[in-house]
Every structure is written in C-alpha cells, then in structure tokens.
Design a protein around this motif. Structure first.
Motif, short mmCIF file in Angstrom:
data_model
loop_
_atom_site.label_atom_id
_atom_site.label_comp_id
_atom_site.label_asym_id
_atom_site.label_seq_id
_atom_site.Cartn_x
_atom_site.Cartn_y
_atom_site.Cartn_z
N THR A 99 0.74 -1.30 0.00
CA THR A 99 -0.33 -0.37 0.25
C THR A 99 0.54 0.63 -0.02
N TYR A 102 2.78 1.70 -3.75
CA TYR A 102 1.83 2.34 -4.04
C TYR A 102 1.33 3.59 -4.00
N ARG A 128 -3.75 0.21 -5.48
CA ARG A 128 -3.39 1.01 -3.97
C ARG A 128 -4.96 0.53 -2.91
#
Length: 258
Positions: A99, A102, A128
C-alpha cells in the motif's frame, strides 16, 4: 520531466583511472606480507555467528481466552497453527508495505507527468485500494484464529527488511518511472508467490473460508502483476525512444541527413 538515462561522467569503474590501475592491482608493499585473497576467514566468522544466533523471533502466545482455545484445539487435531499465523503475519506486513509503495509511486507519477505508458492514476489508486483491502482481510483472518495482528511474527520481520530496498528505490527522487516500476514489479512477483503459499497452508489446515478469500486476493494480484509488467515494458521502451529523439535533435544537421 525527469532527465532520461544518459551517458555521463560515471567514475565508478576502473577504466576511468587508467594511470592508477597498475598501482591498484599491484601486490602490497614489501613490509606488508603478501597473502592471496581468501573467503575462508570470512566464511568461518559467519559460521560462528550462525551457530550462536537465536532465531528472528517467535509467534506470540494468544493474548485472549478465545485465541488460546482456538490454538489449542488446532494443535490437538494435528495442525500447526503457528506456521499459518506466521505466514499470515508475513502477508499482513507485505500488504501494508505494498500500500505504501503505491502511495509513493502515485506521488512520483503525479510529479513527473510522463506519457510513456498506458498507466493512469485511476488504475494506480485502484490497485492501492485493493492492496489495502488485502491488508484488512489478512488482519481479520489473524483475529479469527485468535492471533494479534499488531504483533510482529518472524516472517513479518523478514519481509519488512526485504522490502525496505523497494521502498528506497521508489522514494528516491532520482529514480525514473521505469526504475520505480521495476521495484513495483519485484514486489508484485513476490506478492503473487506469497498468496499461493498462503492458500496452500490454509487448505492444509482446513481453513476453507480463508481459502476462498485468499483465492480472490490472488486473482487481483495476478491482474496487478500483468498490468505492472506491461507498464514497465512501456516505460523502458518509451525511455529508449525518448533518448533517440533527444540524440537526433542534438546532432549536427549534416548527421541528421544520413
């Protein structure tokens, strides 16, 4: 626009200092005993550290009555819940890092505003959000087994160290889009393999509900991998085309006619 890959004054190779090459390769001065290079001493030292070292850590004891009962029942039936919990901790740590990877890539794409790939910010944000959903799903799976998703298991510790290099690549302001996508590609390949193993472990321990959820996550990750691979190839080829255009524009007119 970030400057593309170019020929410059890279001084890291021995060829950049031909007059000093002989001196660098010459044997030590006479007062220092000349000994052939050997990896034996280094290997011996490493062996001593390996023999004396503890493990990276342990899977924590369940902190709730429900967790203790769940783990105890699982062990009585011949399963190894600690292995599944360890690998769940690994996926939790990696999905959290994915996460953040991204997030960092989105910032770089917004800043560079390159048009060398078919990638869009909308697609990046969608990936994401899927990575974040996978994170919350794994956290819930850990809790369903009576584990604590805030604890760091040995495999979680391991992938945390492994992924630091990927984060450094993407957050480095000097790296290009193609270089950043290469780091994301490494992460996605690792992620796919991790989900496949987790599904196998869940099946082995009779966690059918987890198998279904994890299979859906794997399908998403396979899609991510295909998209990132395409974008990386586009960015790399686009960079080469851009460099050719710059070279042609900067060459003398007489050379451009040929």
């Amino acid at each position: 626009m970030k400057e593309e890959t170019h020929i410059g004054m890279n001084r890291t190779g021995i060829q950049m200092s031909p007059f000093d090459t002989s001196a660098m390769q010459a044997p030590p001065a006479s007062e220092i005993p000349a000994t052939p290079g050997s990896e034996a001493a280094l290997a011996q030292m490493r062996s001593l550290y390996i023999a004396e070292a503890d493990t990276l850590g342990s899977v924590p004891v369940p902190g709730t009555v429900k967790g203790a009962l769940t783990t105890g029942v699982s062990m009585l039936t011949g399963n190894n819940p600690e292995i599944l919990l360890d690998k769940l901790g690994e996926r939790l740590a990696f999905e959290r890092t994915s996460t953040r990877l991204y997030d960092a890539l989105i910032t770089k794409v917004e800043t560079l505003q390159e048009g060398t790939t078919s990638m869009t910010l909308g697609e990046l944000r969608k990936i994401r959000e899927e990575e974040f959903r996978h994170f919350t799903m794994v956290a819930a799976a850990i809790e369903s087994l009576g584990g604590d998703p805030t604890s760091q298991t040995p495999c979680a510790d391991l992938v945390g160290v492994e992924s630091m290099g990927l984060m450094q690549v993407i957050t480095d302001p000097r790296t290009t889009l193609a270089q950043s996508l290469h780091a994301i590609l490494v992460a996605e390949m690792t992620d796919n393999n991790g989900w496949e193993l987790l599904i196998a472990l869940a099946e082995d321990q009779g966690q059918n509900s987890m198998m279904v959820d994890f299979s859906v996550a794997l399908d998403s990750e396979r899609s991510h991998l295909q998209m990132v691979q395409t974008w990386y190839e586009e960015a790399t080829i686009g960079q080469a085309i851009s460099n050719e255009a710059v070279d042609e524009a900067e060459s003398p007119p007489s050379q451009q006619l040929h």
